[in-house]
Design a protein around this motif. Structure first.
Motif, PDB file in Angstrom:
ATOM      1  N   TYR A  98      -5.005  -4.165  10.484  1.00 44.56           N
ATOM      2  CA  TYR A  98      -4.685  -5.354  11.660  1.00 44.56           C
ATOM      3  C   TYR A  98      -2.867  -5.299  12.058  1.00 44.56           C
ATOM      4  O   TYR A  98      -1.723  -5.327  11.247  1.00 44.56           O
ATOM      5  N   LYS A 141      -2.329   5.771   8.969  1.00 41.50           N
ATOM      6  CA  LYS A 141      -1.953   5.358  10.437  1.00 41.50           C
ATOM      7  C   LYS A 141      -2.398   6.278  10.957  1.00 41.50           C
ATOM      8  O   LYS A 141      -2.172   7.230  10.893  1.00 41.50           O
ATOM      9  N   LYS A 178      -9.181   0.227   0.020  1.00 35.78           N
ATOM     10  CA  LYS A 178      -9.477  -0.177  -1.211  1.00 35.78           C
ATOM     11  C   LYS A 178     -10.281  -0.100  -2.600  1.00 35.78           C
ATOM     12  O   LYS A 178     -11.493   0.570  -1.503  1.00 35.78           O
ATOM     13  N   GLU A 237      -3.323 -11.790   8.037  1.00 32.13           N
ATOM     14  CA  GLU A 237      -2.327 -10.524   9.198  1.00 32.13           C
ATOM     15  C   GLU A 237      -2.690 -11.751   9.584  1.00 32.13           C
ATOM     16  O   GLU A 237      -3.368 -11.816  10.800  1.00 32.13           O
ATOM     17  N   ARG A 285      12.800  -4.840  12.581  1.00 31.63           N
ATOM     18  CA  ARG A 285      12.039  -5.461  11.733  1.00 31.63           C
ATOM     19  C   ARG A 285      12.598  -7.001  11.293  1.00 31.63           C
ATOM     20  O   ARG A 285      13.535  -6.450  10.643  1.00 31.63           O
ATOM     21  N   GLU A 342     -10.058  -1.175   5.190  1.00 28.87           N
ATOM     22  CA  GLU A 342     -11.062  -2.172   6.344  1.00 28.87           C
ATOM     23  C   GLU A 342      -9.426  -1.735   7.442  1.00 28.87           C
ATOM     24  O   GLU A 342      -9.021  -1.508   7.415  1.00 28.87           O
ATOM     25  N   TYR A 343      -9.530  -2.934   8.372  1.00 34.99           N
ATOM     26  CA  TYR A 343      -9.412  -2.632   9.545  1.00 34.99           C
ATOM     27  C   TYR A 343      -7.362  -3.039   9.081  1.00 34.99           C
ATOM     28  O   TYR A 343      -7.513  -3.836   8.563  1.00 34.99           O
ATOM     29  N   LYS A 391      -3.069   3.389   2.791  1.00 30.95           N
ATOM     30  CA  LYS A 391      -2.849   2.747   4.451  1.00 30.95           C
ATOM     31  C   LYS A 391      -2.956   4.211   5.398  1.00 30.95           C
ATOM     32  O   LYS A 391      -2.299   5.314   4.755  1.00 30.95           O
ATOM     33  N   ARG A 449       2.519 -10.435   8.276  1.00 30.79           N
ATOM     34  CA  ARG A 449       1.688 -11.196   7.034  1.00 30.79           C
ATOM     35  C   ARG A 449       1.654 -12.404   6.235  1.00 30.79           C
ATOM     36  O   ARG A 449       2.998 -12.645   6.442  1.00 30.79           O
ATOM     37  N   ALA A 473       1.012  -1.565   0.082  1.00 33.20           N
ATOM     38  CA  ALA A 473      -0.005   0.301   0.310  1.00 33.20           C
ATOM     39  C   ALA A 473       0.951   0.815   0.192  1.00 33.20           C
ATOM     40  O   ALA A 473       2.145   1.654   0.653  1.00 33.20           O
ATOM     41  N   ARG A 527       5.725 -12.438   4.063  1.00 34.18           N
ATOM     42  CA  ARG A 527       5.743 -11.159   2.940  1.00 34.18           C
ATOM     43  C   ARG A 527       7.019 -11.626   1.854  1.00 34.18           C
ATOM     44  O   ARG A 527       7.388 -11.142   0.973  1.00 34.18           O
TER      45      ARG A 527
HETATM   46  P1  ATP Z   1       3.944  -1.560   7.410  1.00 36.40           P
HETATM   47  O1  ATP Z   1       5.100  -1.122   8.007  1.00 36.40           O
HETATM   48  O2  ATP Z   1       2.909  -0.478   7.788  1.00 36.40           O
HETATM   49  O3  ATP Z   1       3.163  -2.554   7.989  1.00 36.40           O
HETATM   50  P2  ATP Z   1       4.708  -2.510   5.362  1.00 36.40           P
HETATM   51  O4  ATP Z   1       5.986  -2.000   3.943  1.00 36.40           O
HETATM   52  O5  ATP Z   1       5.344  -3.868   5.753  1.00 36.40           O
HETATM   53  O6  ATP Z   1       4.177  -1.749   6.204  1.00 36.40           O
HETATM   54  P3  ATP Z   1       2.274  -1.992   3.880  1.00 36.40           P
HETATM   55  O7  ATP Z   1       2.347  -2.060   2.357  1.00 36.40           O
HETATM   56  O8  ATP Z   1       2.860  -0.458   4.161  1.00 36.40           O
HETATM   57  O9  ATP Z   1       3.234  -2.779   4.448  1.00 36.40           O
HETATM   58  O10 ATP Z   1       0.976  -2.389   4.396  1.00 36.40           O
HETATM   59  C1  ATP Z   1       0.578  -3.764   4.439  1.00 36.40           C
HETATM   60  C2  ATP Z   1       0.832  -4.208   5.798  1.00 36.40           C
HETATM   61  O11 ATP Z   1      -0.454  -4.181   5.863  1.00 36.40           O
HETATM   62  C3  ATP Z   1       0.466  -5.778   5.232  1.00 36.40           C
HETATM   63  O12 ATP Z   1       1.391  -5.950   3.792  1.00 36.40           O
HETATM   64  C4  ATP Z   1      -0.369  -6.478   5.877  1.00 36.40           C
HETATM   65  O13 ATP Z   1       1.062  -7.325   6.400  1.00 36.40           O
HETATM   66  C5  ATP Z   1      -0.687  -6.044   6.268  1.00 36.40           C
HETATM   67  N1  ATP Z   1      -2.620  -5.399   7.036  1.00 36.40           N
HETATM   68  C6  ATP Z   1      -3.058  -5.359   8.751  1.00 36.40           C
HETATM   69  N2  ATP Z   1      -4.156  -5.495   7.415  1.00 36.40           N
HETATM   70  C7  ATP Z   1      -3.958  -5.326   6.290  1.00 36.40           C
HETATM   71  C8  ATP Z   1      -5.214  -5.570   5.502  1.00 36.40           C
HETATM   72  N3  ATP Z   1      -6.991  -5.601   6.140  1.00 36.40           N
HETATM   73  N4  ATP Z   1      -5.644  -5.352   4.008  1.00 36.40           N
HETATM   74  C9  ATP Z   1      -3.972  -4.875   3.639  1.00 36.40           C
HETATM   75  N5  ATP Z   1      -2.347  -5.264   4.119  1.00 36.40           N
HETATM   76  C10 ATP Z   1      -2.822  -5.702   6.202  1.00 36.40           C
END
Ligand code: ATP
Length: 679
Positions: A311, A507, A485, A381, A643, A308-309, A505, A315, A287, A349
């Protein structure tokens, strides 16, 4: 296109049709690539070489591509290079009869073990001339080194490296070649140099994986069209081939599956013959960050979207095929998660196989699946779950779970799976169906089980107030915020491996801030002062430049660490101290900017910042922003968490840092942060 076609003659004297591809020929191509920074030239060198392989020895194509991207197998196979310096030095010493001390001194001076090996190897003829290396032989040798386990593994790794090194550059021996000039790193290919860099896991050619992918497409198009029409392909044909391969690879990121299919059916028929397959994890859709709810409304305009929430867990992509299904399961994946009902895996992921971390999920999975469901790939998730309170626990709880060889009965931190997308169902890829339809299929194929499996909570409201209430509710429910979305049309299709505009997203904690946190690599540290003298008190962090494959410094950080965390980090980091910065660290050379110690690039930390600014002390995105040679740096950075699920080359990219900086600049210049969303 002429440049892509040119060498229809044999490129390398000892390589005839049907012969194994000489490793020296691949190294010659690497050297040409090394001499330029122009992406198009790099791509042309790659595709011309791949075309030769296609013409002369197509059975070696897969091995050649894997060596070009410095991998031994698709990511989910979990076979990694990245052999430690000490083993490599030992092998170089033992192969060339030089003492470890001399090798270490050379390494100090040259700073690149590949060149140290080249220098040590020289071009002296030896007693007997070893057989020249071949691409398939090198891949097999590397595979043996990477996969050897158990007692005496280290010794056998060294023996494997020695075997490769002893045969390296055999074709040059006694032929009067001066070999490589180690002061300039130029002067012809050196197999020893590239073998060592491959073992270290960094070829440092500026050869991005995406470039190789496009080159593979070009090579196939040129080859097929030349064979069919006897003339070079048109620009349209090249573009079409590229589009086909990119889209197939994003659904099925496995050259092991794609290359044989392309050889059999041709690139233009690949789509029909190669599709998303349970058992082969695809790179997830990601996202884009947004700063405010009004930005979401602006971006999605009058289109229907859903919130959506978001969470806060890990992933997970769950793949499943029932025993009584005709659907095949990705053949190269190790069989894990077998149950009475079928075979399944949980992937991360990064396409890592997490099945051994989540045996509890795999054990319960059959009870969530409706009887008529025979195969699926689900995006979700996993979140730590409080069984007594029946609610979501913070992410940190999840991180305390063991990563490997977990027994379902020993699991202390229970997880609940929150499903938010369905990508494959009953033998059919559904990524190109609208999200509204995918979600309906998701909800009609599974049943919720309290504390084990649930659908992500959502609301399709388009009202500002409604979204704000949902955001507040999500935060109360221990979520990070919202994912917004698109619901209908092609814009709502699942876009594997893309950070898409169609997923936003929001936050809770960055509505007023910079947008998103950054995931940065720790390159160095400064000893602490006062109470902190026995540990590191501050750290030098960097983002990753995917084009040059280098780490560009972006800030010093000393805030956000508790005493316990500093002690724990010191324990972890002291084991990866190196004598001097790696050649692929882009950092300021000013005296006062040098950290007390440097580290191997291994750990990724999530960091938040108040804002971004230009600074001569840091190098981040200096090549991208117009800052008169200054890099971007973070102001008031604060440590959030480690991370562990990200590798250093998955850190925030220099482009993303530049994007954040530019977005912030345009916000401050044009309108200032939007006040109504600030709560
Ligand atoms: P972040 O550190 O914010 O999780 P990221 O780079 O890991 O960033 P992003 O694309 O920024 O990933 O945010 C999407 C992440 O959010 C997804 O990889 C998933 O793990 C998590 N997530 C939680 N709930 C949802 C949802 N409803 N739909 C999609 N992704 C979700």
């Amino acid at each position: 296109q002429a440049t892509l076609v040119a060498p229809n003659k044999d490129p390398y004297p000892d390589w005839k049709a049907g012969d194994p591809v000489p490793y020296a020929a691949l190294c010659t191509t690497f050297s040409k690539i090394e001499m330029t920074t122009k992406r198009l030239e790099i791509m042309a060198h790659c595709s011309v070489f791949l075309r030769q392989v296609l013409r002369l020895t197509p059975e070696d194509l897969l091995d050649t591509i894997l060596l070009m991207i410095n991998k031994l197998a698709a990511d989910y196979m979990g076979i990694e290079l990245g052999i430690g310096e000490s083993l490599i030095m030992k092998a170089i010493g033992e192969t060339t009869g030089r003492s470890l001390q001399v090798i270490k001194a050379d390494q100090q001076e040259i700073g690149d073990l590949g060149l140290v090996a080249a220098k040590s190897r020289g071009t002296q003829p030896t007693m007997f001339k070893p057989k020249p290396l071949t691409v398939r032989g090198v891949r097999k040798g590397l595979m043996d080194i990477a996969t050897v386990e158990g007692q005496g593994a280290q010794g056998r790794k060294v023996a494997g490296i020695k075997k490769l090194l002893a045969a390296a550059d055999a074709h040059l021996l006694g032929k009067g070649s001066k070999g490589i000039d180690i002061t300039t790193d130029k002067g012809g290919p050196s197999e020893a140099k590239f073998i060592i860099r491959t073992l270290e896991g960094k070829l440092r050619l500026g050869l991005a994986e995406k470039t190789v992918l496009v080159s593979v497409a070009q090579a196939f198009v040129v080859h097929e069209i030349m064979q069919k029409d006897g003339k070079p392909p048109s620009t349209e044909q090249l573009a079409k081939g590229e589009t086909v391969l990119k889209s197939v690879y994003s659904e099925l990121p496995s050259y092991e599956v794609i290359i044989p299919a392309m050889l059999e059916h041709g690139i233009f028929n690949l789509r029909e013959n190669c599709k998303l397959q349970p058992g082969v994890p695809l790179k997830p859709m990601l996202a884009k960050p947004t700063k405010s709810i009004t930005e979401v409304l602006d971006r999605f305009d009058a289109k229907d979207f859903t919130c959506e929430y978001k969470y806060d867990g890990e992933r997970a992509q769950i793949h499943f095929v029932a025993h009584d299904s005709t659907q095949s399961y990705g053949s190269t994946v190790p069989a894990v998660g077998k149950s009475d009902k079928g075979i399944a895996n949980v992937f991360s992921r990064n396409s890592e196989d997490l099945s051994k971390k989540y045996p509890d999920i795999l054990a319960r999975l059959p009870s969530w699946i409706k009887p008529d469901i025979k195969s699926f790939v689900m995006d979700c998730e996993t979140v730590a779950w409080d069984v007594d309170e029946k609610k979501v626990l913070p992410f940190q709880q999840l991180m305390t779970r063991k990563r490997k060889d977990v027994k379902a009965e020993d699991v202390k931190v229970k997880v609940c799976v929150f499903a938010f997308d369905l990508l494959f169902l009953n033998g059919e890829a559904i990524v190109s169906k609208p999200f509204r339809e995918r979600r309906e299929l998701l909800h009609s194929s599974f049943v919720e089980v309290e504390g084990e499996f649930a659908f992500a909570k959502f609301d399709n409201t388009r009202e500002l107030d409604g979204i704000q209430i949902l955001l507040e509710d999500s935060v109360k429910a221990s979520c990070e915020g919202l994912m917004v979305k698109m619901l209908d049309g092609p814009e709502s299709y699942y876009e594997p491996s893309r950070r898409s505009q169609n997923w936003l997203k929001v936050k809770k904690d960055y509505l007023a801030g910079v947008g998103d946190s950054l995931d940065l690599v720790v390159l160095g540290a400064y000893y602490g002062r006062g109470k902190r003298t026995s540990v590191y008190g501050a750290f030098l962090l960097a983002c990753y430049n995917t084009t040059t494959q280098s780490y560009e410094t972006v800030c010093n950080i000393g805030t956000g660490f508790s005493e316990e965390v500093l002690t724990m980090l010191h324990e972890k980091l002291k084991g990866i101290v190196i004598d001097k910065p790696k050649p692929f660290y882009e950092h300021s050379t000013g005296n006062k900017d040098q950290p007390d110690v440097w580290f191997e690039p291994r750990y990724v930390w999530e960091v938040k910042t108040a804002d971004l600014t230009l600074s001569p002390r840091y190098r981040a995105a200096a090549s991208v922003v117009d800052g008169g040679g200054k890099g971007i740096s973070l102001r008031f950075p604060r440590f959030i968490k480690e991370r562990d699920d990200k590798k250093p080359d998955e850190a925030t990219t220099h482009r993303a840092v530049a994007d954040m900086y530019q977005r912030q600049e345009s916000v401050t210049k044009n309108k200032g942060p939007s006040v109504d969303d600030d709560f």
